[in-house]
Design a protein around this motif. Structure first.
Motif, mmCIF file in Angstrom:
data_model
loop_
_atom_site.group_PDB
_atom_site.id
_atom_site.type_symbol
_atom_site.label_atom_id
_atom_site.label_comp_id
_atom_site.label_asym_id
_atom_site.label_seq_id
_atom_site.Cartn_x
_atom_site.Cartn_y
_atom_site.Cartn_z
ATOM 1 N N LEU A 1 -2.997 -13.627 3.323
ATOM 2 C CA LEU A 1 -5.299 -13.603 3.346
ATOM 3 C C LEU A 1 -5.183 -15.011 3.229
ATOM 4 O O LEU A 1 -5.544 -15.539 1.777
ATOM 5 N N PRO A 2 -6.632 -15.027 4.131
ATOM 6 C CA PRO A 2 -7.452 -16.681 3.798
ATOM 7 C C PRO A 2 -8.284 -16.244 2.920
ATOM 8 O O PRO A 2 -8.903 -14.854 2.650
ATOM 9 N N PRO A 3 -8.613 -17.023 1.976
ATOM 10 C CA PRO A 3 -9.190 -16.170 0.484
ATOM 11 C C PRO A 3 -10.910 -16.032 1.227
ATOM 12 O O PRO A 3 -11.272 -15.200 0.234
ATOM 13 N N SER A 4 -11.726 -16.137 2.480
ATOM 14 C CA SER A 4 -12.798 -16.281 2.800
ATOM 15 C C SER A 4 -12.526 -14.406 3.037
ATOM 16 O O SER A 4 -13.959 -14.421 3.250
ATOM 17 N N GLN A 5 -11.597 -14.109 4.118
ATOM 18 C CA GLN A 5 -11.468 -12.749 4.192
ATOM 19 C C GLN A 5 -11.466 -12.282 3.637
ATOM 20 O O GLN A 5 -10.926 -12.221 2.687
ATOM 21 N N PRO B 1 -3.340 -0.467 -8.189
ATOM 22 C CA PRO B 1 -4.018 -0.923 -7.725
ATOM 23 C C PRO B 1 -4.541 -2.361 -7.891
ATOM 24 O O PRO B 1 -4.912 -3.193 -6.613
ATOM 25 N N GLN B 2 -4.462 -3.313 -8.754
ATOM 26 C CA GLN B 2 -4.344 -4.349 -8.996
ATOM 27 C C GLN B 2 -3.445 -5.905 -7.962
ATOM 28 O O GLN B 2 -3.321 -6.538 -7.261
ATOM 29 N N GLU B 3 -2.229 -5.274 -9.099
ATOM 30 C CA GLU B 3 -0.372 -5.400 -7.954
ATOM 31 C C GLU B 3 -0.428 -5.565 -6.592
ATOM 32 O O GLU B 3 -0.720 -6.401 -5.729
ATOM 33 N N ALA B 4 -1.160 -4.141 -5.974
ATOM 34 C CA ALA B 4 -1.319 -4.173 -4.680
ATOM 35 C C ALA B 4 -2.284 -4.898 -4.054
ATOM 36 O O ALA B 4 -1.967 -5.275 -2.704
ATOM 37 N N GLU B 5 -2.939 -5.159 -5.007
ATOM 38 C CA GLU B 5 -3.686 -5.848 -4.346
ATOM 39 C C GLU B 5 -3.761 -7.172 -4.165
ATOM 40 O O GLU B 5 -4.049 -8.105 -2.904
ATOM 41 N N ALA B 6 -2.544 -7.889 -5.307
ATOM 42 C CA ALA B 6 -2.246 -9.077 -5.261
ATOM 43 C C ALA B 6 -1.461 -10.128 -4.072
ATOM 44 O O ALA B 6 -1.946 -10.809 -3.752
ATOM 45 N N ILE B 7 -0.550 -7.901 -3.580
ATOM 46 C CA ILE B 7 0.588 -8.898 -2.401
ATOM 47 C C ILE B 7 -0.807 -8.586 -1.677
ATOM 48 O O ILE B 7 0.401 -9.638 -0.848
ATOM 49 N N LEU C 1 0.723 -1.252 0.298
ATOM 50 C CA LEU C 1 0.019 0.006 -0.135
ATOM 51 C C LEU C 1 0.437 1.225 0.171
ATOM 52 O O LEU C 1 0.743 2.227 0.698
ATOM 53 N N CYS C 2 1.517 0.989 -0.882
ATOM 54 C CA CYS C 2 2.087 2.470 -0.972
ATOM 55 C C CYS C 2 2.531 2.900 -2.294
ATOM 56 O O CYS C 2 3.099 2.989 -3.415
ATOM 57 N N ASN C 3 1.631 4.159 -2.737
ATOM 58 C CA ASN C 3 1.225 5.011 -4.092
ATOM 59 C C ASN C 3 0.961 4.394 -5.183
ATOM 60 O O ASN C 3 0.839 3.749 -5.209
ATOM 61 N N THR C 4 -0.255 4.123 -4.196
ATOM 62 C CA THR C 4 -1.341 3.397 -4.701
ATOM 63 C C THR C 4 -2.713 3.384 -4.300
ATOM 64 O O THR C 4 -2.856 4.171 -3.722
ATOM 65 N N VAL C 5 -3.730 2.773 -4.878
ATOM 66 C CA VAL C 5 -4.875 2.809 -4.684
ATOM 67 C C VAL C 5 -5.532 1.643 -3.955
ATOM 68 O O VAL C 5 -5.606 0.345 -4.463
#
Length: 529
Positions: A396-400, A385-391, A187-191
């Motif tokens: 995290l567990p899939p259900s969270q 945003p998509q790359e940050a999301e993947a990281i 979460l660095c320079n992202t959305v």
């Protein structure tokens, strides 16, 4: 494509960097903590009125909150959307640090006083800079619309936003822009994309021992029962039982994955000058960060049971007072994409050689050898945003569906909301070394190190706001997604209504600055030298 209005906003921020720098340092030096940000809110209210805003001080029944509006009616774009932004300005007790390259509290205070950690001083001024840049561009280019700017106290206890939400301060917005400083991947320079912050509940348990004589019969001593050997344990004992019992049961209250937490803080514990009377009052605050409201309710029930039993065992009664009931966040990809485009135009913060000199001095003060390039590389890098999301999702567990906690989430249920991050300054460290907290705090107050973040974030706020004001199609796309995700918009089948059913918790003994015959000082006085 940069519109003429966007170019004007970018120029406005560049032309006012000195003002933004000075304002950031002002709020940093106030260092006021939750529910007691009197100087900070006064500064914002005065500044906004000078800039032509109509300001409601004390909004939502919170003395250190506000709600400001400005409308440009003479626009040529045919529509009059309303865009929301906000400032936070609360600091954290026990983190008093001067804007200095060495460890020292701000002048006249001790390390126990308040200090900005995130820093909300830079957060608020970044949003204010974006607000004023948007207003200037609207005036210059004849863009119709309304700007709403709220002052949000007590974010560190998730305080104001659930209250503002419940009282309608986010109603009628076409978009809300939320900014926060950050310095670590992802979460660095992202959305934020899908995984927004989770729910948060906070409450104060107040133990009151006001009928100690009912604890037991007299033991026959020739003095009053409250002074005898047999007497009610009192409120301090209740608090300690609550503290230790809840610690012992914590593993049973929280899931064992996902980084969720329960934290506590003792607000009041008896009286230091008491005789052998049982303590009559003790208060402990709990804050839980959890992924869902259901889990928050489950943990609350467990804490309630602990409090009831602790009170019964110690001759007390117990009261529960809410500090926060905050909803989990709702994603909006359309808003995220608008803000991501704005962040790309604004660019990442860049630290000059003057900033690197400051950083090297701090490294030496912290016991680290000065580095040629002392700032973490990621602080000057964009991440999609998509790359940050993947990281973020890797651990995290899939259900969270939510991660970490911040009360901007309450805004997401009233308007399409974007949550973006711009890097605050952070230093590289040798392997195995961790900087003390004063280093991070100092970097948030020194102009050379914090100003690049403020300017970048202000530009991003303004560009996002102007896109929403000028582009009806972008607004509609964000609104359509909001309606779809809530299954009908406000009141829809998947919409979560405000949880706040309590009054602002402003009357407790929150840490604060006080004025005595010794002058203005932190409520814990400086130790004698």
């Amino acid at each position: 494509m940069i519109t003429a209005a966007a170019a004007s906003a970018l120029n406005f921020v560049d032309d006012h960097k000195a003002d933004l720098s000075s304002w950031t340092r002002t709020i940093f030096d106030f260092g006021e903590t939750a529910w007691r940000e009197y100087q900070s809110v006064g500064w914002y209210v005065t500044r906004l009125r000078e800039e032509g805003f109509d300001v409601e001080a004390g909004s939502g029944g919170m003395p250190t909150a506000f709600c400001a509006h400005w409308t440009n009616k003479a626009g040529t774009n045919g529509k009059s959307p309303t865009i929301g932004m906000y400032a936070e300005y609360d600091a954290v007790p026990g983190n008093c640090q001067d804007a200095s390259t060495v460890k020292r509290p701000r002048p006249g205070l001790n390390e126990h006083a308040g200090g900005h950690t995130d820093p909300h001083s830079g957060l608020g001024i970044s949003s204010l800079g974006g607000l004023l840049a948007t207003k200037a561009a609207m005036e210059k280019h004849g863009i119709a619309g309304t700007l709403r700017f709220t002052g949000e106290p007590a974010e560190k206890v998730r305080g104001s936003k659930p209250i503002h939400a419940a009282k309608g301060y986010y109603d009628g917005l076409d978009g809300m822009i939320s900014f926060h400083p950050f310095y670590m991947l992802p979460l660095c320079n992202t959305v934020r994309w899908d995984t927004h912050c989770g729910a948060a509940y906070s409450m104060i348990y107040r133990f009151v021992c006001d009928q100690p004589e009912r604890w037991g019969l007299s033991d026959g001593a020739p003095i009053p029962q409250s002074h005898s050997a047999v007497r009610a344990p009192g409120a301090n004992d209740a608090l300690m039982m609550m503290y230790m019992t809840s610690k012992a049961l914590r593993d049973s209250m929280l899931p064992h994955q996902g980084g969720w937490s329960i934290s506590e803080a003792i607000l009041t514990a008896g009286q230091a000058t008491a005789d052998n009377l049982p303590a009559s009052l003790a208060e402990i605050q709990y804050m839980m960060r959890v992924p869902t409201i259901a889990m928050a309710e489950q943990v609350t029930a467990a804490l309630d049971r602990n409090a009831d039993h602790a009170a019964a065992m110690t001759g007390c009664r117990v009261e529960r007072h809410w500090v926060c009931k905050s909803r989990p966040g709702l994603a909006n990809h359309a808003m995220a994409e608008i803000t991501w485009e704005a962040l790309n135009i604004a660019g990442v913060p860049r630290w000059s050689e003057a900033a690197r000199v400051v950083a090297r001095e701090i490294q030496v003060s912290a016991g680290v050898e000065a580095m040629e390039r002392p700032f973490i590389d990621e602080c000057e890098m964009l991440i999609s945003p998509q790359e940050a999301e993947a990281i973020l999702r890797r651990d995290l567990p899939p259900s969270q569906i939510n991660s970490t906690s911040d009360d901007y989430t309450d805004m997401t249920w009233h308007a399409p909301t974007a949550r973006f991050y711009v890097a605050r300054p952070a230093l590289k460290a040798p392997k195995g070394f961790a900087y003390p907290s004063w280093v991070t705090n100092a970097l948030g107050g020194i102009p050379e190190t914090i100003d690049p973040m403020v300017a970048c974030a202000a530009k991003t706020v303004a560009l996002t706001a102007l896109r929403l004001l000028e582009d009806e199609g972008a607004r509609k796309q964000a609104e359509d997604e909001f309606v779809q995700r809530t299954a009908g918009g406000i009141g829809g089948d998947k919409w979560i209504a405000p949880l706040c059913d309590y009054e602002p918790p402003i009357h407790f003994r929150w840490p604060e600055y006080v004025t005595t015959t010794r002058g203005r000082e932190w409520w814990i006085p400086n130790a004698p030298q």
